[in-house]
Design a protein around this motif. Sequence first.
Motif, PDB file in Angstrom:
ATOM      1  N   THR A 119       3.557   3.617   4.578  1.00  0.00           N
ATOM      2  CA  THR A 119       4.006   2.260   4.911  1.00  0.00           C
ATOM      3  C   THR A 119       5.454   2.052   4.500  1.00  0.00           C
ATOM      4  O   THR A 119       6.262   1.521   5.272  1.00  0.00           O
ATOM      5  N   ALA A 120       5.797   2.474   3.291  1.00  0.00           N
ATOM      6  CA  ALA A 120       7.181   2.320   2.833  1.00  0.00           C
ATOM      7  C   ALA A 120       8.128   3.145   3.704  1.00  0.00           C
ATOM      8  O   ALA A 120       9.239   2.701   4.013  1.00  0.00           O
ATOM      9  N   GLY A 121       7.692   4.328   4.109  1.00  0.00           N
ATOM     10  CA  GLY A 121       8.521   5.156   4.975  1.00  0.00           C
ATOM     11  C   GLY A 121       8.766   4.514   6.334  1.00  0.00           C
ATOM     12  O   GLY A 121       9.897   4.543   6.852  1.00  0.00           O
ATOM     13  N   VAL A 122       7.742   3.908   6.903  1.00  0.00           N
ATOM     14  CA  VAL A 122       7.899   3.227   8.187  1.00  0.00           C
ATOM     15  C   VAL A 122       8.844   2.033   8.027  1.00  0.00           C
ATOM     16  O   VAL A 122       9.742   1.819   8.856  1.00  0.00           O
ATOM     17  N   LEU A 123       8.673   1.264   6.959  1.00  0.00           N
ATOM     18  CA  LEU A 123       9.571   0.136   6.705  1.00  0.00           C
ATOM     19  C   LEU A 123      11.009   0.625   6.540  1.00  0.00           C
ATOM     20  O   LEU A 123      11.948   0.021   7.055  1.00  0.00           O
ATOM     21  N   TRP A 124      11.175   1.734   5.809  1.00  0.00           N
ATOM     22  CA  TRP A 124      12.516   2.287   5.606  1.00  0.00           C
ATOM     23  C   TRP A 124      13.130   2.726   6.940  1.00  0.00           C
ATOM     24  O   TRP A 124      14.310   2.486   7.194  1.00  0.00           O
ATOM     25  N   LEU A 125      12.326   3.370   7.788  1.00  0.00           N
ATOM     26  CA  LEU A 125      12.849   3.787   9.099  1.00  0.00           C
ATOM     27  C   LEU A 125      13.321   2.587   9.907  1.00  0.00           C
ATOM     28  O   LEU A 125      14.382   2.626  10.528  1.00  0.00           O
ATOM     29  N   PHE A 126      12.555   1.514   9.901  1.00  0.00           N
ATOM     30  CA  PHE A 126      12.941   0.309  10.630  1.00  0.00           C
ATOM     31  C   PHE A 126      14.097  -0.432   9.963  1.00  0.00           C
ATOM     32  O   PHE A 126      14.739  -1.266  10.598  1.00  0.00           O
ATOM     33  N   SER A 127      14.369  -0.124   8.704  1.00  0.00           N
ATOM     34  CA  SER A 127      15.458  -0.816   8.002  1.00  0.00           C
ATOM     35  C   SER A 127      16.809  -0.555   8.662  1.00  0.00           C
ATOM     36  O   SER A 127      17.722  -1.377   8.561  1.00  0.00           O
TER      37      SER A 127
END
Length: 167
Positions: free
Chosen positions: A13-21
């Motif tokens: 989840t954190a990785g997906v959020l980071w990618l969208f950041s």
Amino acid sequence: MFTVGLLAGGVLTAGVLWLFSGLFTPLPAGGRQGLIAAAALLAALRDAGRLKLRLPQNARQIPQDVLRRHLARGALQFGFELGTGVRTYVSASAPYAMAVAVLLSGGSYVPALAAGLGFGAGRALTPALRRLSGDGDRWDDLLARRLSGMTVACSVLVAAVAWTVLR
């Protein structure tokens, strides 16, 4: 296996959020920092009962048959689904504030990874501490009395960390 699933779900989840950041990097850094601090403050106010705010979540339980089919694989899947934070109920606001921080920070993946691991580890800590207490019912009673203060403290901590890191 449950803890491994929790950690993997949190990291995903954190990785997906980071990618969208990356989508938010065109916004001025000061504006993103202000939004992160505002989200952390709103989380603290919500957990303190000073603000009524519905959080976006899937407010349901993960089916128990996940564990009945195959214990090890089921524990991994159950942990993973809990670790993502999107498949079931999340009672505190701090994870949402942290998700906003990861999404808007647009920086290195290392803080995002730490946030995901922290979320998974935090979710793993509760059943581990309950089991280690030796008296689950007494532990549940203590938790019920202290949960409100703990959720406020976590949101204030997220706000303080956001303010310190983002200054």
